[in-house]
Design a protein around this motif. Structure first.
Motif, short mmCIF file in Angstrom:
data_model
loop_
_atom_site.label_atom_id
_atom_site.label_comp_id
_atom_site.label_asym_id
_atom_site.label_seq_id
_atom_site.Cartn_x
_atom_site.Cartn_y
_atom_site.Cartn_z
N THR A 205 -30.68 4.22 19.99
CA THR A 205 -31.25 4.50 18.68
C THR A 205 -30.49 3.71 17.63
N GLN A 206 -31.21 3.39 16.55
CA GLN A 206 -30.61 2.68 15.44
C GLN A 206 -30.90 3.46 14.16
N SER A 207 -29.91 3.48 13.28
CA SER A 207 -30.13 4.15 12.01
C SER A 207 -29.42 3.39 10.89
N PRO A 208 -30.05 3.32 9.70
CA PRO A 208 -31.41 3.77 9.45
C PRO A 208 -32.43 2.82 10.06
N ARG A 209 -33.68 3.18 10.04
CA ARG A 209 -34.72 2.28 10.55
C ARG A 209 -35.18 1.32 9.46
N HIS A 210 -35.08 1.76 8.23
CA HIS A 210 -35.44 0.91 7.10
C HIS A 210 -34.44 1.15 5.99
N LYS A 211 -34.08 0.07 5.30
CA LYS A 211 -33.16 0.23 4.17
C LYS A 211 -33.40 -0.88 3.16
N VAL A 212 -33.40 -0.47 1.91
CA VAL A 212 -33.46 -1.42 0.80
C VAL A 212 -32.18 -1.24 0.00
N THR A 213 -31.49 -2.32 -0.26
CA THR A 213 -30.24 -2.23 -0.99
C THR A 213 -30.13 -3.39 -1.96
N GLU A 214 -29.17 -3.29 -2.84
CA GLU A 214 -29.00 -4.33 -3.84
C GLU A 214 -27.88 -5.30 -3.44
N THR A 215 -28.01 -6.51 -3.92
CA THR A 215 -27.00 -7.52 -3.67
C THR A 215 -25.63 -7.02 -4.10
N GLY A 216 -24.64 -7.23 -3.24
CA GLY A 216 -23.27 -6.86 -3.56
C GLY A 216 -22.84 -5.50 -3.06
N THR A 217 -23.78 -4.71 -2.58
CA THR A 217 -23.42 -3.37 -2.10
C THR A 217 -23.07 -3.43 -0.62
N PRO A 218 -22.19 -2.55 -0.16
CA PRO A 218 -21.88 -2.50 1.27
C PRO A 218 -22.96 -1.74 2.02
N VAL A 219 -23.19 -2.17 3.26
CA VAL A 219 -24.21 -1.54 4.09
C VAL A 219 -23.66 -1.40 5.51
N THR A 220 -23.88 -0.24 6.11
CA THR A 220 -23.49 -0.04 7.51
C THR A 220 -24.69 0.39 8.32
N LEU A 221 -24.92 -0.32 9.41
CA LEU A 221 -25.98 0.02 10.34
C LEU A 221 -25.33 0.58 11.60
N ARG A 222 -25.99 1.58 12.17
CA ARG A 222 -25.42 2.25 13.34
C ARG A 222 -26.31 2.07 14.56
N CYS A 223 -25.67 1.80 15.68
CA CYS A 223 -26.34 1.76 16.97
C CYS A 223 -25.70 2.81 17.86
N HIS A 224 -26.53 3.65 18.45
CA HIS A 224 -26.04 4.72 19.31
C HIS A 224 -26.73 4.65 20.66
N GLN A 225 -25.94 4.72 21.75
CA GLN A 225 -26.51 4.67 23.09
C GLN A 225 -26.04 5.86 23.91
N THR A 226 -26.89 6.29 24.82
CA THR A 226 -26.55 7.42 25.68
C THR A 226 -26.42 7.00 27.13
N GLU A 227 -26.37 5.68 27.37
CA GLU A 227 -26.39 5.16 28.74
C GLU A 227 -25.01 4.81 29.28
N ASN A 228 -23.99 4.93 28.46
CA ASN A 228 -22.63 4.58 28.89
C ASN A 228 -22.51 3.10 29.28
N HIS A 229 -23.31 2.26 28.63
CA HIS A 229 -23.23 0.83 28.90
C HIS A 229 -21.98 0.24 28.27
N ARG A 230 -21.38 -0.70 28.97
CA ARG A 230 -20.12 -1.28 28.50
C ARG A 230 -20.34 -2.25 27.33
N TYR A 231 -21.38 -3.09 27.43
CA TYR A 231 -21.58 -4.14 26.43
C TYR A 231 -22.59 -3.70 25.38
N MET A 232 -22.29 -4.03 24.14
CA MET A 232 -23.22 -3.78 23.05
C MET A 232 -23.27 -5.01 22.17
N TYR A 233 -24.47 -5.25 21.58
CA TYR A 233 -24.71 -6.47 20.82
C TYR A 233 -25.44 -6.14 19.52
#
Lengths: 112, 112
Positions: free
Chosen positions: B5-33
């Motif tokens: 899953t990824q959150s948020p799915r949509h985001k609008v932000t202004e230039t210069g602001t910090p943004v963090t996107l999250r990726c969450h997995q339940t598969e216990n996979h070693r590699y993430m991209y």
């Protein structure tokens, strides 16, 4: 650095076989070849992967010549639902160093 | 499908602001991209992780940072968003380096 080149678009009709070729002239010894399918507003989805010769699964075949400088994804008897963008990926799994070279995608349109 | 899953799915932000996107997995996979996808450029690797607290840069890492404090979460941060970072961002995971990648649904980010 390896570069992958594939046609921008292709057209086909239902029931036909579709072959999409990807060129990767600078492929390295440890590199593998993978193909993905992507529908609008979705993430890519794995189709098939190979290293050399021919690989076949339930949905596609992958042909890789001996020099490995190209690969061909073959979709048998396409249907309207196969309309999508198809990506070729050349990647290395040597250690933790991730080299992932994606093609720009081939937009396949399947017509009735 | 792998539980990504990824959150948020949509985001609008202004230039210069910090943004963090999250990726969450339940598969216990070693590699993430983390990838970005833009018209005419296909998929481009931003950063990847080969284990908890083990990350490395991809081909378009400038302006982005990542963190992975536990196996299931991989965060992508834009310290000061710019209009050139308007894109669709995809997270992917694999069990091993050369194996099939499982993609999340994507996050559409617009920087105004």
């Amino acid at each position: 650095l390896a570069k992958t080149t594939q046609p921008i678009s292709m057209d086909s009709y239902e029931g036909q076989e579709v072959n999409i070729t990807c060129s990767h002239n600078n492929i390295a010894t440890n590199d593998y070849i993978t193909w993905y399918q992507q529908f609008p507003s979705q993430g890519p989805r794995f189709i098939i992967q190979g290293y050399k010769t021919k690989v076949t699964n339930d949905v596609a075949s992958l042909f890789i010549p001996a020099d490995r400088k190209s690969s061909t994804l073959s979709l048998p008897r396409v249907s309207l639902s196969d309309t999508a963008v198809y990506y070729c990926l050349v990647g290395s799994n040597a250690g933790n160093n991730r080299k992932l070279i994606w093609g720009l995608g081939t937009s396949l349109a399947v017509n009735p | 499908d792998a539980g990504i899953t990824q959150s948020p799915r949509h985001k609008v932000t202004e230039t210069g602001t910090p943004v963090t996107l999250r990726c969450h997995q339940t598969e216990n996979h070693r590699y993430m991209y983390w990838y970005r996808q833009d018209p005419g450029h296909g998929l481009r690797l931003i950063h990847y992780s080969y284990g908890v607290k083990d990350t490395d840069k991809g081909e378009v890492s400038d302006g982005y940072s990542v963190s992975r404090s536990k196996t299931e979460d991989f965060l992508l941060t834009l310290e000061s968003a710019t209009s050139s970072q308007t894109s669709v961002y995809f997270c992917a995971t694999t069990t091993g380096g050369g194996n099939e990648q499982y993609f999340g649904p994507g996050t559409r980010l617009t920087v105004t």
